[in-house]
Design an enzyme around this catalytic site. Sequence first.
Site, PDB file in Angstrom:
ATOM      1  N   GLU A   1     -64.915  19.262  86.414  1.00 10.55           N
ATOM      2  CA  GLU A   1     -65.031  20.740  86.206  1.00 10.55           C
ATOM      3  C   GLU A   1     -65.206  20.924  84.558  1.00 10.55           C
ATOM      4  O   GLU A   1     -64.860  20.181  83.604  1.00 10.55           O
ATOM      5  CB  GLU A   1     -63.900  21.385  86.469  1.00 10.55           C
ATOM      6  CG  GLU A   1     -63.308  21.416  87.916  1.00 10.55           C
ATOM      7  CD  GLU A   1     -61.960  22.059  88.349  1.00 10.55           C
ATOM      8  OE1 GLU A   1     -62.125  23.060  88.452  1.00 10.55           O
ATOM      9  OE2 GLU A   1     -60.820  21.391  88.046  1.00 10.55           O
TER      10      GLU A   1
ATOM     11  N   ASP B   1     -53.043  17.632  91.545  1.00  6.95           N
ATOM     12  CA  ASP B   1     -53.638  18.911  91.811  1.00  6.95           C
ATOM     13  C   ASP B   1     -54.979  18.599  92.595  1.00  6.95           C
ATOM     14  O   ASP B   1     -55.629  19.358  93.396  1.00  6.95           O
ATOM     15  CB  ASP B   1     -54.055  19.390  90.372  1.00  6.95           C
ATOM     16  CG  ASP B   1     -54.849  21.011  90.428  1.00  6.95           C
ATOM     17  OD1 ASP B   1     -54.624  21.582  91.294  1.00  6.95           O
ATOM     18  OD2 ASP B   1     -55.534  21.151  89.709  1.00  6.95           O
TER      19      ASP B   1
ATOM     20  N   HIS C   1     -59.215  23.509 100.465  1.00 11.41           N
ATOM     21  CA  HIS C   1     -60.409  24.330 100.414  1.00 11.41           C
ATOM     22  C   HIS C   1     -61.811  23.325 100.460  1.00 11.41           C
ATOM     23  O   HIS C   1     -62.968  23.979 100.911  1.00 11.41           O
ATOM     24  CB  HIS C   1     -60.370  25.446  99.745  1.00 11.41           C
ATOM     25  CG  HIS C   1     -60.911  25.089  98.189  1.00 11.41           C
ATOM     26  ND1 HIS C   1     -59.702  24.458  97.532  1.00 11.41           N
ATOM     27  CD2 HIS C   1     -62.014  24.954  97.355  1.00 11.41           C
ATOM     28  CE1 HIS C   1     -60.361  24.210  96.041  1.00 11.41           C
ATOM     29  NE2 HIS C   1     -61.580  24.431  96.047  1.00 11.41           N
TER      30      HIS C   1
ATOM     31  N   LYS D   1     -52.145  23.976  98.910  1.00 13.09           N
ATOM     32  CA  LYS D   1     -51.660  22.825  98.256  1.00 13.09           C
ATOM     33  C   LYS D   1     -51.221  23.069  96.814  1.00 13.09           C
ATOM     34  O   LYS D   1     -51.753  24.072  96.296  1.00 13.09           O
ATOM     35  CB  LYS D   1     -52.672  21.790  98.033  1.00 13.09           C
ATOM     36  CG  LYS D   1     -54.078  22.398  97.826  1.00 13.09           C
ATOM     37  CD  LYS D   1     -54.933  21.466  96.866  1.00 13.09           C
ATOM     38  CE  LYS D   1     -54.453  21.500  95.578  1.00 13.09           C
ATOM     39  NZ  LYS D   1     -55.038  22.047  94.291  1.00 13.09           N
TER      40      LYS D   1
ATOM     41  N   HIS E   1     -57.950  16.944  97.561  1.00  9.77           N
ATOM     42  CA  HIS E   1     -59.227  17.038  97.622  1.00  9.77           C
ATOM     43  C   HIS E   1     -60.095  15.727  97.618  1.00  9.77           C
ATOM     44  O   HIS E   1     -60.809  15.449  98.471  1.00  9.77           O
ATOM     45  CB  HIS E   1     -59.982  18.101  96.715  1.00  9.77           C
ATOM     46  CG  HIS E   1     -59.236  19.302  96.259  1.00  9.77           C
ATOM     47  ND1 HIS E   1     -58.960  20.035  97.353  1.00  9.77           N
ATOM     48  CD2 HIS E   1     -58.908  19.976  95.351  1.00  9.77           C
ATOM     49  CE1 HIS E   1     -58.551  21.354  97.114  1.00  9.77           C
ATOM     50  NE2 HIS E   1     -58.527  21.071  95.576  1.00  9.77           N
TER      51      HIS E   1
ATOM     52  N   LYS F   1     -60.916  18.171  83.948  1.00 12.25           N
ATOM     53  CA  LYS F   1     -61.018  19.158  83.480  1.00 12.25           C
ATOM     54  C   LYS F   1     -61.930  19.134  82.110  1.00 12.25           C
ATOM     55  O   LYS F   1     -61.693  17.933  81.575  1.00 12.25           O
ATOM     56  CB  LYS F   1     -59.888  19.968  82.923  1.00 12.25           C
ATOM     57  CG  LYS F   1     -59.025  20.331  84.367  1.00 12.25           C
ATOM     58  CD  LYS F   1     -59.206  21.425  84.804  1.00 12.25           C
ATOM     59  CE  LYS F   1     -58.209  21.702  86.255  1.00 12.25           C
ATOM     60  NZ  LYS F   1     -58.642  22.638  87.195  1.00 12.25           N
TER      61      LYS F   1
ATOM     62  N   LYS G   1     -65.970  23.467 102.633  1.00  8.88           N
ATOM     63  CA  LYS G   1     -67.397  23.594 101.987  1.00  8.88           C
ATOM     64  C   LYS G   1     -68.595  23.033 102.992  1.00  8.88           C
ATOM     65  O   LYS G   1     -68.241  22.057 103.541  1.00  8.88           O
ATOM     66  CB  LYS G   1     -67.268  22.596 100.701  1.00  8.88           C
ATOM     67  CG  LYS G   1     -66.346  23.379  99.702  1.00  8.88           C
ATOM     68  CD  LYS G   1     -66.469  22.486  98.518  1.00  8.88           C
ATOM     69  CE  LYS G   1     -65.338  22.950  97.297  1.00  8.88           C
ATOM     70  NZ  LYS G   1     -65.834  24.088  96.459  1.00  8.88           N
TER      71      LYS G   1
HETATM   72  C1  BG6 Z   1     -57.987  23.837  93.264  1.00  7.57           C
HETATM   73  C2  BG6 Z   1     -57.401  23.212  91.863  1.00  7.57           C
HETATM   74  O1  BG6 Z   1     -57.368  23.210  94.307  1.00  7.57           O
HETATM   75  O2  BG6 Z   1     -59.405  23.450  93.252  1.00  7.57           O
HETATM   76  C3  BG6 Z   1     -57.972  23.740  90.682  1.00  7.57           C
HETATM   77  O3  BG6 Z   1     -55.743  23.660  91.885  1.00  7.57           O
HETATM   78  C4  BG6 Z   1     -59.375  23.687  90.720  1.00  7.57           C
HETATM   79  O4  BG6 Z   1     -57.373  23.092  89.418  1.00  7.57           O
HETATM   80  C5  BG6 Z   1     -59.944  23.867  91.997  1.00  7.57           C
HETATM   81  O5  BG6 Z   1     -60.121  24.100  89.669  1.00  7.57           O
HETATM   82  C6  BG6 Z   1     -61.656  23.557  92.122  1.00  7.57           C
HETATM   83  O6  BG6 Z   1     -61.916  24.042  93.306  1.00  7.57           O
HETATM   84  P1  BG6 Z   1     -63.577  24.278  93.408  1.00  7.57           P
HETATM   85  O7  BG6 Z   1     -63.849  24.813  94.552  1.00  7.57           O
HETATM   86  O8  BG6 Z   1     -63.832  25.440  92.378  1.00  7.57           O
HETATM   87  O9  BG6 Z   1     -64.630  22.880  92.965  1.00  7.57           O
END
Ligand code: BG6
Length: 480
Positions: free
Chosen positions: A206, A225, A168, A138, A230, A330, A172
């Site tokens: 984050e 993003d 992803h 993605k 997600h 972020k 999890k």
């Molecule tokens: C990614 C985004 O898909 O997921 C990133 O492109 C982000 O910007 C990341 O930092 C976060 O993934 P995780 O697993 O670290 O929460």
Amino acid sequence: MVFFGGSGDLVTRKLLPSLYQCHKNNLLVGQGGIHCLGLEDYSQTEFVNFAREKARQFISGGEWDDAVWASFSRWLAYDRLDATQPEGYGVLQERLSRTLAEVNVFYLSTASFLFAPICENLARAGLIGANARVVLEKPMGHDLASSNAIAEAVSRYFLENQIYRIDHYLGKESVQNLIALRFGNTLFEPLWRREWIRNVQITIAEEVGIGTRSGFYDQAGALRDMVQNHLLQLLCFVAMEPPSSLKSSAVRDEKLKVLESLVEFSREDVYAKTVRGQYRPGISGGQPVGGYLEENDIPADSKTETFVAIKAEIANWRWAGVPFYLRTGKRMPERLAEIVINFRDVPHPIFPMTNGNTAHARLEIRLQPDEYIRLYFNAKPPGDTMELQQVYLDLNFAEKFKIRRPEGGYERLLLDVIRGNQALFVRQDEQEQAWRWVEPILNTWAADSTGPKTYTAGTWGPSAASALLSKDGFCWHEEE
Ligand code: BG6
């Protein structure tokens, strides 16, 4: 397994370390190879050394084992390839000549505008056998039309059951546990509906900024993003009806119904129900940090959002009238992903509470960094008082199951691709529907010259994000 973008960040930070873990846990069996393709001019040895250094940084100390890496790295091969040039694919023909009849996985860890040319070049080189699979990272495109165009191009070469659109978050452990919690118990099901739930809050925060990804990020922003994929996928797992089985089609059919039931946003809704923010300088992790506009290669007048909060609603019998507040950003105060289910207040409170408030029950599902489920409710402390206190039942997965828990999500998903299980991957109709839902937000924001509201790095976003909930008489759960 062939990685396009094979010397890039995702492959070296996440995917190879995940495969290393699978290997360490004896989950990669039989014969095979891992071919990384990239634009850099590495020799075989240079690449393996580079991959090793990266892997060492991202595999926690206790999990690292020189001998295991040595046996793992025997599978690694690197070739320089400009993926847009058909003549370069000869090198892959040689590499895959022995395994063409086997499962070959082409993992496209590249910008999505390269997906179509890569598939076309693979087909021309005769590399797409009946057992070939393609994994797409993605975000797919930057809006509905571009995503559909890419999907159409890829579908000329791969059937839907060969296409793995990866998110992803679905790999999890804690997300799969959500399915277990909901559909492996009768306990929560009667409560999991509008009659008992006042709101749902889903947060992916984050602490980091945009790091070295300014080129990508400034074009994408947090909505593309994180939200289109997600956050909407997490919402689907919270809101979906029980699937008839764990088969890919059964799970994905139910998720699609949720996406189709999301209430569409008019232009006015976008103003009333969304908040976009951009971080300005502040303190993060105890250190002063610059704002988004001071990040390398970000234009001084960029209007890209690094924070989003949205009030989403689902128009169906189970969820009508229950707000789903989604939030991501972020440079938040901490790294945290969680789902909070807030239950309704008792209809007629008879107990005083020690803090003067009536506290409602809530279920906190923490996805990261720790993984736990906590059920908060009221109890009477010992003594001659009837003032209730809020307490919780706690299931901490690390403490309960004292076995290694795969981190990040990629291990499980890579294994699922190899095994051919698509349940935790996004189907094209879901992808399309998710884009359709975010598109009015993208369009309204693009046409609005005022741009995002700013927030200080290290805080929970612009104050408008709190106002979004206070208008409804709620607050984010950390504000309670
Ligand atoms: C990614 C985004 O898909 O997921 C990133 O492109 C982000 O910007 C990341 O930092 C976060 O993934 P995780 O697993 O670290 O929460």
